[in-house]
Every structure is written in structure tokens, then in C-alpha cells.
Enzyme design. Structure first.
Site, PDB file in Angstrom:
ATOM      1  N   ASP A 130       0.816  -1.229   0.000  1.00  0.00           N
ATOM      2  CA  ASP A 130       0.000   0.000   0.000  1.00  0.00           C
ATOM      3  C   ASP A 130       0.847   1.275   0.000  1.00  0.00           C
ATOM      4  O   ASP A 130       0.450   2.307   0.555  1.00  0.00           O
ATOM      5  CB  ASP A 130      -0.959   0.020   1.208  1.00  0.00           C
ATOM      6  CG  ASP A 130      -1.854  -1.198   1.223  1.00  0.00           C
ATOM      7  OD1 ASP A 130      -2.242  -1.637   0.135  1.00  0.00           O
ATOM      8  OD2 ASP A 130      -2.144  -1.708   2.324  1.00  0.00           O
ATOM      9  N   HIS A 148      -4.840  -1.474  -5.553  1.00  0.00           N
ATOM     10  CA  HIS A 148      -4.015  -0.380  -6.090  1.00  0.00           C
ATOM     11  C   HIS A 148      -4.919   0.779  -6.485  1.00  0.00           C
ATOM     12  O   HIS A 148      -5.730   0.656  -7.403  1.00  0.00           O
ATOM     13  CB  HIS A 148      -3.197  -0.865  -7.301  1.00  0.00           C
ATOM     14  CG  HIS A 148      -2.171  -1.896  -6.931  1.00  0.00           C
ATOM     15  ND1 HIS A 148      -1.369  -2.524  -7.855  1.00  0.00           N
ATOM     16  CD2 HIS A 148      -1.805  -2.393  -5.728  1.00  0.00           C
ATOM     17  CE1 HIS A 148      -0.566  -3.371  -7.228  1.00  0.00           C
ATOM     18  NE2 HIS A 148      -0.821  -3.314  -5.935  1.00  0.00           N
TER      19      HIS A 148
END
Ligand code: GDP
Ligand code: IMO
Ligand code: MG
Length: 426
Positions: A16, A44
Site C-alpha cells: 500500500d 491499487h
């Protein structure tokens, strides 16, 4: 022969870091974007002229119609989730996603993989939980390693598929029974495969000839990693890891790229850190600063919605990531999240059982590690409008240069917001 132009984008931390937005940015002139490992455990985020998207299995180059997107040989694919993502993009952005191809070597996530992922987690004690995304990633890669996996190629070959599934279904049913779960039927699995063949058959190909031509002609190729090295199955916090290698080496293997063809490895790192799931995380904050990072940074998982654990930047782990991946350029994201912090800490070493460590130890020792911090003055002003290095406040530059020196790697991109243009190139 043309010179190579292959860039890998990898996560420097626990996932992340902002890989999706960096790939989306770099993909504007890329011929190929290749997801090389993982599956729909990825989340994403891409924000562009079409809106905001959380991509899971689709590569982050799908918004550029000129780019061919490949779900590579090293991935594990959930076709239903892929279809769902394509439909969502069509619904919200009006875009028909047709520029995605799946390598026939990729492994297929079957319903029993997802069921087993949840059940295996359920059996683990609170302390031992990996906190998987329950997408079936671990069980699918386990079958791959055990050579009983189902590949995209098998979906295209009904005879082989039936032979392979006939052998594997009874075995999987024994496992499902062990966990008290409903068993699966061979005919249902075959029917699912037929549906996938009809939906994706034209997009399941041998991608290597295309990749090889592009590599040898010097076309720009982007390799998109999922997660970060701290959850690599060999070099991360095993067993709290994922079941693949989200590193530059993993990129070569998972995409079909010779190591010497890689010209640039972009390591994406947040200006602080987060981790979602179990396992050691040395710089985790349990105080008001941690909550503030989560609030300002909107640190909640894209795939599972779980609050992310938040902490200070761990320069020891990041330096390890730079070495392991051969990172040539760092993309430092979310600098703006630190805009209102008076003091910012950076971990430069650990104390473990009374001993000083300047390097990243193995998981067992990480559990007992106490971080040693350097403290930097915050800049206490808004950086979201900065577009050049010179526009950044001096104290922010000092902080960035300190991270650069601790990582021994050039920070080439500094991101000050989630939008495509909120990026400084240095
Ligand atoms: P990935 O899995 O590495 O692609 O990262 P995620 O998408 O899971 O998480 C990154 C989050 O940070 C997303 O919500 C992005 O929109 C956001 N983001 C990325 N770069 C920046 C930045 O520079 N500033 C801010 N405020 N948010 C950012
Ligand atoms: P992106 O690509 C953050 C974590 C899970 C769990 C461990 C294993 O968005 O950075 P898995 O489902 O892979 O078997 O889970 O890895 N994890 C992630 N954490 N971002 C991700 O993806 C992740 N994918 C898996 O929380 O601890
Ligand atoms: Mg993510």
C-alpha cells in the site's frame, strides 16, 4: 539491438505504498504493463481523469488505451473478480477494458482455494493470524508448488482440465471436510471453467513472444509489483508473508524478463509506514500520532477495508529493501500526510535483547525489536500544491534528504497528494 527500457515498480515497505498511482503515472508512454505476482489481494488506487479506482487484479496501465496490460505467468487469477473489475470500470468510467491479456501459465484461483484460505486463518490463534485477504492466494500458490494447480492453459484445454480436476477435487474435498466446509463437485468446477473459457478465452495467450519482442526492440515496459518486500515469502516476515515474491527478482521470473534487461527499479515508499495484517512491525504507533496518520492518510485497506496499522518510517527496513531490489529510484509518497506533525521520527536501528542492530533481523527477532529513532522538525505547512523541489519547505527537504541518505538511494519522485499531477520529479 535497441537498448533496454524495462522499469520495475516495487513496494519498499509492507504494501500500500502507492504503487498503483506511480504505475498509472509511468504508464502514460509504456508499451506494456505487466503484473508479475500476486492476485486480487492487491488494492491499487488510481486517480485520473476517469475517476478513482481500486484495482485488484487488473494492471494499473489499463487506463491508457495504447498500453497492453499483461497479467503475467507468476500471478494467480480470479476470473470472476477480474470480470467484476472490468464491469465496474465500464459502469463508472464508460471504458471498455479490452487491452488485458493473461499468460497461459498463470494459475487460477478456484472456489476451494478461497474457502480454504478463510478456514486456515480461522484455525490460527489470534497471535498467529496472518490476516490474509482471504482471496485464496496462499492455497492457490500452495497447489502451484505442489504441482496440482490449475493454469489458464488448462482452462483452454477441456480434456486436460477434466483429467487434472478429477485428480485434485477429491483431495481438496478431504481438506474442505477437515475444516467442516461444504465440498465441491467436479461438474460445477468444469462448468465454471467453461464459463471462464467463454469470457476470457480470447485473452488467454502465451505472452512471452510479445514480451520478448518488446524487450528486444527497446520498448518501454513496466513491471507492476503487488505488496512490498516486507511480506515477501522468502525475505519478508515469514510466516506473515504472502505466497509469492514481490521483488525485482520476482518481477523477472513472474513476467518473463531477463535480469539484465531491467534498466530502472522504482521503489515506492510512504513517507511514514503502514502494515495491514499480522506479524511484527517495529515502528508501529499505538498513540495519538498513529491515529493521526491513519486519519489524515485515510489508511484503510482497499481490498478488505481494514484499518491499517500506522507507524514512523523504518529506514533500516527501507535500506534493506533498496539492496534486495537493486532500487535505482525511490518514489516517496504521501509526504503531505506529515504536513501537520511538529516532530517526525525515523527509525535508524533497533535494540533487541539489549543488543544494538543496524540491520534488519529475521522475523523471530523483529518481534522483540525496539526501534531507535532520529527526530526531525516538521515543516507545519501545506505541501499539496508544491510541484517542484524548490517549492518544498526547507524542513521537508531536510527530512527527504535524510531518508535518501539512510536508504543510500536517490529519491526521484516525491508525491504530495493522490492526484496524477501531485508529483515532484527531482
Ligand atoms: P498500492 O497498493 O501500493 O497501490 O497503494 P494503495 O492504493 O493501497 O494505497 C495508497 C493510498 O494513498 C491510496 O488511497 C492513494 O490514493 C493514496 N495516495 C497515493 N499517493 C498519495 C500522496 O502522495 N498523498 C496522499 N495524501 N495520498 C496518496
Ligand atoms: P497491495 O498490492 C497490504 C497482506 C495481508 C496479510 C499477508 C498475506 O495493495 O500493496 P495474502 O492474502 O496475500 O495471503 O495475505 O499480506 N497483504 C497486503 N497488505 N497491501 C496488499 O496489497 C496486500 N496483499 C496482501 O494483509 O497480512
Ligand atoms: Mg494497496
Amino acid at each position: 539491438m535497441a537498448s533496454y527500457n524495462v522499469n520495475a515498480v516495487v513496494g519498499v515497505q509492507w504494501g500500500d505504498e502507492g504503487k498503483g498511482r506511480i504505475v498509472d503515472y509511468l504508464a502514460s508512454d509504456a508499451e506494456l504493463v505487466i503484473r508479475f505476482q500476486g492476485g486480487d489481494n492487491a488494492g491499487h488506487t488510481v486517480i485520473n481523469e476517469y475517476g478513482k479506482f481500486g484495482l485488484h487484479i487488473l494492471p494499473s496501465g489499463v487506463f491508457n488505451p495504447e498500453t497492453m496490460n499483461i497479467v503475467g505467468a507468476g500471478t494467480v487469477v480470479n476470473f470472476d473478480r477480474m470480470k467484476e473489475e472490468m464491469n465496474n470500470i465500464k459502469k463508472s468510467a464508460g471504458l471498455d477494458i479490452d487491452n488485458v491479456f493473461i499468460d497461459e501459465r498463470a494459475h487460477i484461483i478456484m472456489p476451494y482455494h478461497m474457502a480454504l484460505d478463510g478456514a486456515e486463518e480461522g484455525k490460527r490463534s489470534e497471535k498467529d493470524k496472518i490476516g490474509t485477504t482471504k482471496r485464496g492466494i496462499g492455497p492457490c500458490y500452495s497447489d502451484k508448488a505442489a504441482r496440482i494447480g490449475i493454469r489458464a492453459a488448462d482452462i483452454m484445454d477441456p480434456e486436460t482440465l477434466e483429467k487434472r480436476l478429477s485428480a485434485v477435487v477429491p483431495k481438496k474435498n478431504r481438506e474442505l471436510e477437515y475444516y467442516g466446509l461444504e465440498t465441491v463437485k467436479l461438474e460445477d468446477m468444469l462448468a465454471l471453467a467453461e464459463k471462464w473459457r467463454n469470457e476470457f478465452g480470447d485473452h488467454i495467450i502465451d505472452t512471452l513472444p510479445i514480451i520478448r519482442d518488446a524487450v528486444e526492440e527497446g520498448k518501454k515496459i513496466l513491471l507492476e509489483g503487488q505488496l512490498g518486500i516486507m511480506r515477501d515469502n522468502d525475505w519478508g516476515i515469514y510466516p506473515y508473508s504472502t505466497s509469492s515474491n514481490p521483488t525485482a527478482a520476482g518481477a523477472c521470473n513472474g513476467a518473463g524478463i531477463p535480469p539484465r534487461a531491467i534498466t530502472k527499479v522504482v521503489g515506492v515508499a510512504k513517507a511514514y509506514s503502514t502494515s495491514v495484517g499480522g506479524g511484527p512491525y517495529m515502528t508501529e504507533l499505538f498513540d495519538a500520532d498513529g491515529e493521526k496518520l491513519r486519519d489524515i492518510g485515510h489508511e484503510y485497506g482497499v481490498t478488505t477495508g481494514r484499518p491499517r496499522r500506522c507507524g514512523w518510517f523504518d529506514a533500516v527496513a527501507a535500506d534493506y529493501a533498496c539492496y534486495m531490489n537493486g532500487i535505482t529510484d525511490i518514489a516517496l509518497t504521501k509526504l503531505d500526510v506529515l504536513d501537520t506533525f511538529e516532530k517526525i521520527k525515523v527509525c535508524t536501528g533497533y535494540m533487541i535483547d539489549g543488543e544494538y542492530y543496524s540491520n534488519l533481523p529475521e522475523t523471530r527477532l523483529q518481534d522483540r525489536a525496539k526501534p531507535i529513532y532520529e527526530v526531525y522538525d516538521g515543516w507545519m505547512c501545506d505541501t499539496t500544491g508544491c510541484r517542484t523541489w524548490d517549492e518544498l519547505p526547507e524542513k521537508a527537504k531536510t527530512y527527504i534528504l535524510a531518508l535518501e541518505s539512510l536508504m543510500h538511494t536517490h529519491i526521484t519522485y516525491v508525491s504530495v497528494g493522490p492526484e496524477r499531477n501531485q508529483l515532484i520529479i527531482r
